[in-house]
Scaffold this active site. Structure first.
Site, PDB file in Angstrom:
ATOM      1  N   GLU A 117       1.544  -0.310  -4.928  1.00  0.00           N
ATOM      2  CA  GLU A 117       0.546   0.697  -5.283  1.00  0.00           C
ATOM      3  C   GLU A 117       1.224   2.055  -5.455  1.00  0.00           C
ATOM      4  OE1 GLU A 117      -3.260   3.308  -3.922  1.00  0.00           O
ATOM      5  OE2 GLU A 117      -1.503   2.991  -2.681  1.00  0.00           O
TER       6      GLU A 117
ATOM      7  N   ASP B  50       0.820  -1.209   0.000  1.00  0.00           N
ATOM      8  CA  ASP B  50       0.000   0.000   0.000  1.00  0.00           C
ATOM      9  C   ASP B  50       0.860   1.268   0.000  1.00  0.00           C
ATOM     10  OD1 ASP B  50      -2.742   1.236   0.568  1.00  0.00           O
ATOM     11  OD2 ASP B  50      -1.646   1.990   2.306  1.00  0.00           O
TER      12      ASP B  50
HETATM   13  C1  QV4 Z   1      -8.983  13.503   7.385  1.00  0.00           C
HETATM   14  C2  QV4 Z   1      -8.580  14.699   6.519  1.00  0.00           C
HETATM   15  C3  QV4 Z   1      -7.090  14.994   6.697  1.00  0.00           C
HETATM   16  C4  QV4 Z   1      -6.827  15.196   8.195  1.00  0.00           C
HETATM   17  C5  QV4 Z   1      -7.252  13.928   8.943  1.00  0.00           C
HETATM   18  C6  QV4 Z   1      -6.939  13.964  10.431  1.00  0.00           C
HETATM   19  O1  QV4 Z   1      -8.833  14.401   5.127  1.00  0.00           O
HETATM   20  O2  QV4 Z   1      -6.724  16.146   5.982  1.00  0.00           O
HETATM   21  O3  QV4 Z   1      -5.439  15.406   8.379  1.00  0.00           O
HETATM   22  O4  QV4 Z   1      -8.646  13.674   8.726  1.00  0.00           O
HETATM   23  O5  QV4 Z   1      -7.901  14.654  11.139  1.00  0.00           O
HETATM   24  C7  QV4 Z   1      -9.427   8.347   6.187  1.00  0.00           C
HETATM   25  C8  QV4 Z   1     -10.436   9.423   5.843  1.00  0.00           C
HETATM   26  C9  QV4 Z   1      -9.764  10.777   5.715  1.00  0.00           C
HETATM   27  C10 QV4 Z   1      -9.036  11.099   7.023  1.00  0.00           C
HETATM   28  C11 QV4 Z   1      -8.038   9.965   7.271  1.00  0.00           C
HETATM   29  C12 QV4 Z   1      -7.299  10.141   8.574  1.00  0.00           C
HETATM   30  O6  QV4 Z   1     -11.104   9.103   4.635  1.00  0.00           O
HETATM   31  O7  QV4 Z   1     -10.732  11.763   5.446  1.00  0.00           O
HETATM   32  O8  QV4 Z   1      -8.337  12.317   6.847  1.00  0.00           O
HETATM   33  O9  QV4 Z   1      -8.729   8.697   7.331  1.00  0.00           O
HETATM   34  O10 QV4 Z   1      -8.189  10.123   9.639  1.00  0.00           O
HETATM   35  C13 QV4 Z   1      -7.923   4.729   2.626  1.00  0.00           C
HETATM   36  C14 QV4 Z   1      -8.988   5.758   2.247  1.00  0.00           C
HETATM   37  C15 QV4 Z   1      -8.747   7.073   2.923  1.00  0.00           C
HETATM   38  C16 QV4 Z   1      -8.644   6.865   4.439  1.00  0.00           C
HETATM   39  C17 QV4 Z   1      -7.431   5.957   4.653  1.00  0.00           C
HETATM   40  C18 QV4 Z   1      -7.119   5.680   6.121  1.00  0.00           C
HETATM   41  O11 QV4 Z   1      -8.973   5.940   0.844  1.00  0.00           O
HETATM   42  O12 QV4 Z   1      -9.849   7.940   2.670  1.00  0.00           O
HETATM   43  O13 QV4 Z   1      -8.488   8.107   5.104  1.00  0.00           O
HETATM   44  O14 QV4 Z   1      -7.717   4.688   4.039  1.00  0.00           O
HETATM   45  O15 QV4 Z   1      -8.201   5.143   6.776  1.00  0.00           O
HETATM   46  C19 QV4 Z   1      -3.389   8.724  -2.638  1.00  0.00           C
HETATM   47  C20 QV4 Z   1      -2.249   7.793  -2.253  1.00  0.00           C
HETATM   48  C21 QV4 Z   1      -2.634   6.326  -2.373  1.00  0.00           C
HETATM   49  C22 QV4 Z   1      -3.971   6.036  -1.677  1.00  0.00           C
HETATM   50  C23 QV4 Z   1      -5.020   6.975  -2.250  1.00  0.00           C
HETATM   51  C24 QV4 Z   1      -6.370   6.788  -1.594  1.00  0.00           C
HETATM   52  O16 QV4 Z   1      -1.093   8.054  -3.040  1.00  0.00           O
HETATM   53  O17 QV4 Z   1      -1.594   5.566  -1.783  1.00  0.00           O
HETATM   54  O18 QV4 Z   1      -4.621   8.329  -2.073  1.00  0.00           O
HETATM   55  N1  QV4 Z   1      -4.347   4.632  -1.766  1.00  0.00           N
HETATM   56  C25 QV4 Z   1      -4.035   3.663  -0.689  1.00  0.00           C
HETATM   57  C26 QV4 Z   1      -5.183   2.696  -0.425  1.00  0.00           C
HETATM   58  C27 QV4 Z   1      -6.315   3.440   0.247  1.00  0.00           C
HETATM   59  C28 QV4 Z   1      -5.880   3.937   1.614  1.00  0.00           C
HETATM   60  C29 QV4 Z   1      -4.473   4.378   1.652  1.00  0.00           C
HETATM   61  C30 QV4 Z   1      -3.617   4.282   0.571  1.00  0.00           C
HETATM   62  C31 QV4 Z   1      -3.935   4.765   2.961  1.00  0.00           C
HETATM   63  O19 QV4 Z   1      -5.549   2.066  -1.608  1.00  0.00           O
HETATM   64  O20 QV4 Z   1      -7.458   2.624   0.380  1.00  0.00           O
HETATM   65  O21 QV4 Z   1      -6.707   5.064   1.997  1.00  0.00           O
HETATM   66  O22 QV4 Z   1      -3.503   3.548   3.590  1.00  0.00           O
HETATM   67  O23 QV4 Z   1      -3.529   8.781  -4.033  1.00  0.00           O
END
Ligand code: QV4
Ligand code: CA
Length: 487
Positions: free
Chosen positions: A257, A221
């Protein structure tokens, strides 16, 4: 005169990659059983995936994660690790172990999704609201079950005001920009310092526990957010695969990824010498062609591949949609096709499976209560329920995946991989050949007497069309007829 040929292929046997397909290989497709319980994966390997020629399953992250209750148990809580203990919403460590062994026994490999860039969100609080009940304190950066503490995170290296990644696009300050993307927090997730020996040792230790249990590889990831040299050091410590199931000296298959749609300083090519890399342009461009946007025509797909700006085939992991972009997370945008548009989706998946580019991955989803509202820039919609987790009971535990008598799945599980069109190519196609009966020269040949055929017989009608069926279980998923194989 040149003999006329008609060759068809079902791609489950194509796109052989070194590690992925090192041993006896029924097929090469990976199916992502998103959020499935371990027990159901074990059954699916035995009852469906092995008999239908699937090569491997990608499982949801098996590590302990924070329990999020606002919103209620979102799927994305599994991307916020608390420790590398192996209890999760999919089941216990014992169930995980049992599933890996049962799948290996029938020749279906398990690839684990590993979240190693970060731990939970900085705002996740303190306590034991985690899937194995381990104590953590996000504000103090304390994760005693690993253990990690404040010195194992990148706070000292990140220079943005918020501590988060603020700008992916800063192409004029390549180094500084790349540093921000790698050394600051991705959406507030506590960012691990992989330059440190202790972190490398813990991360490799976690991955090796899984390798020793029998997994055959990893979906890593958020690789864009880690330095290639650190990943190289970590991969370099990985054990060879467990010899109970794999030949001595086999290495884990790694696919990373990295979302590279062009226009950012960090390129997929920085990672491809370490392992396979996700090719996100594939689903975005294919979706756009099948939707016939921008004047694209299906016929244009005859040149599909590197000439469309895709990375070299032998480095690419490809898919029509993934667990992020099927609900508006991640990348790809509005052209991405999903099970919500079944007709076009089947066309896209059938094309992907039949085309010899990349290692292919199928998505297997659950339905959720989609609620689209206007509001994104560019006029596209945002789904207010994009967070919703898998079918579950009121206590938050995931429901099992029931299989209906007709082979489809119940309780909101979509099971795209069981859709008939996806495991079998069954089509009426224009061959352009004269009417008559032909012998398929892949499964057999014409007998000396002339009228006999040791393989499949294909009948071409007066209109030049013929009906073809190729099943994923077939050892050579091809059919070929030519003028000389006419009976
Ligand atoms: C929010 C605000 C932030 C703030 C934070 C803290 O947006 O600005 O700093 O609160 O108060 C979740 C929430 C998100 C929240 C975050 C932290 O959706 O709103 O931030 O938690 O509390 C998945 C989801 C994310 C989720 C994350 C962790 O998609 O929404 O965040 O899991 O639970 C980029 C990257 C790529 C990524 C992609 C989604 O380059 O690597 O974005 N893809 C992978 C996975 C994806 C996963 C992650 C990475 C993180 O495929 O499923 O994100 O592990 O392009
Ligand atoms: Ca990082």
């Amino acid at each position: 005169m040149k003999a006329r040929w008609c060759l068809l292929a079902l791609g489950l046997g194509l796109g052989v990659s070194h590690y992925h397909c090192r041993t006896r290989c029924g097929g090469t497709s990976i199916v992502h059983l998103f959020e499935w319980p371990w027990r159901d994966i074990a059954e699916e390997c035995e009852n469906y995936l092995a008999p239908n020629g699937f090569a491997a399953v990608q499982i949801s992250p098996p590590s302990e994660n924070v329990v999020v209750t606002q919103p209620w148990r979102p799927w994305w809580e599994r991307y916020q690790p608390i420790s590398y203990k192996l209890c999760s919403r999919s089941g216990t460590e014992q169930e995980l172990r049992d599933m890996i062994s049962r799948c290996n026994k029938v020749g279906v490999k398990i690839y684990a999704d590993v979240v190693i860039n970060h731990m939970c969100s900085a705002s996740a609080g303190e306590g034991r609201r985690s899937t194995c009940g381990s104590y953590f304190n996000a504000r103090e950066e304390e994760f005693p079950s690993v253990p990690y503490s404040a010195s194992h995170f990148n706070d000292d290296k990140c220079t943005t005001a918020s501590g988060n990644i603020e700008n992916y696009q800063d192409i004029y300050q390549l180094t500084a920009s790349a540093a921000q993307v790698r050394d600051c927090r991705l959406v507030g997730l506590l960012d691990l310092a992989h330059r440190k020996e202790h972190v490398r040792e813990r991360v490799a230790g976690y991955m090796n526990t899984l390798v020793d249990m029998g997994v055959a590889g990893f979906r890593v990831d958020a690789c864009k957010h880690m330095w290639p040299e650190d990943l190289k050091a970590i991969y370099g410590r990985l054990h060879n695969l467990n010899t109970e199931w794999f030949p001595e000296g086999s290495k884990p298959f790694v696919y990373q990824e990295v979302i590279d749609l062009g226009g950012e300083p960090i390129k997929a090519s920085e990672y491809s010498r370490l392992g396979h890399v996700t090719e996100f342009k594939y689903g975005a461009k294919l979706g756009s062609v099948i939707r016939r946007w921008n004047g694209d025509k299906l016929a244009d797909l005859k040149t599909w591949g590197e000439s469309w700006g895709l990375m070299p085939s032998d480095q690419a992991l490809v898919f029509v949609d993934n667990h992020d972009n099927q609900r508006g997370h991640g990348a790809g945008g509005a052209s991405i096709l999903t099970f919500w548009e079944p007709r076009m989706y089947k066309m896209a998946v059938a094309f992907m499976l039949a085309h010899p580019y990349g290692v292919t991955r199928l998505m297997s989803s659950y339905r959720w209560d989609r609620s689209l509202v206007e509001g994104r820039v560019g006029g596209s919609c945002q789904d207010q329920n994009d967070w919703m987790g898998p079918p579950s009971y009121p206590d938050g535990s995931t429901k099992p995946v029931p299989i209906n008598p007709d082979g489809s799945c119940g309780e909101g599980w979509v099971c795209e991989h069981r859709w008939h069109q996806i495991s079998t190519l069954d089509a009426l196609l224009q061959t352009g050949m004269p009417a008559g009966s032909y012998c398929d020269v892949i499964s057999g040949q014409r007998t000396a007497a002339g009228m006999g055929c040791t393989g499949k017989r294909i009948t071409v009608g007066e209109d030049g069309r013929a009906h073809f069926t190729i099943k994923a279980t077939e050892q050579d998923p091809f059919v070929a007829i030519h003028a000389g194989s006419k009976l």
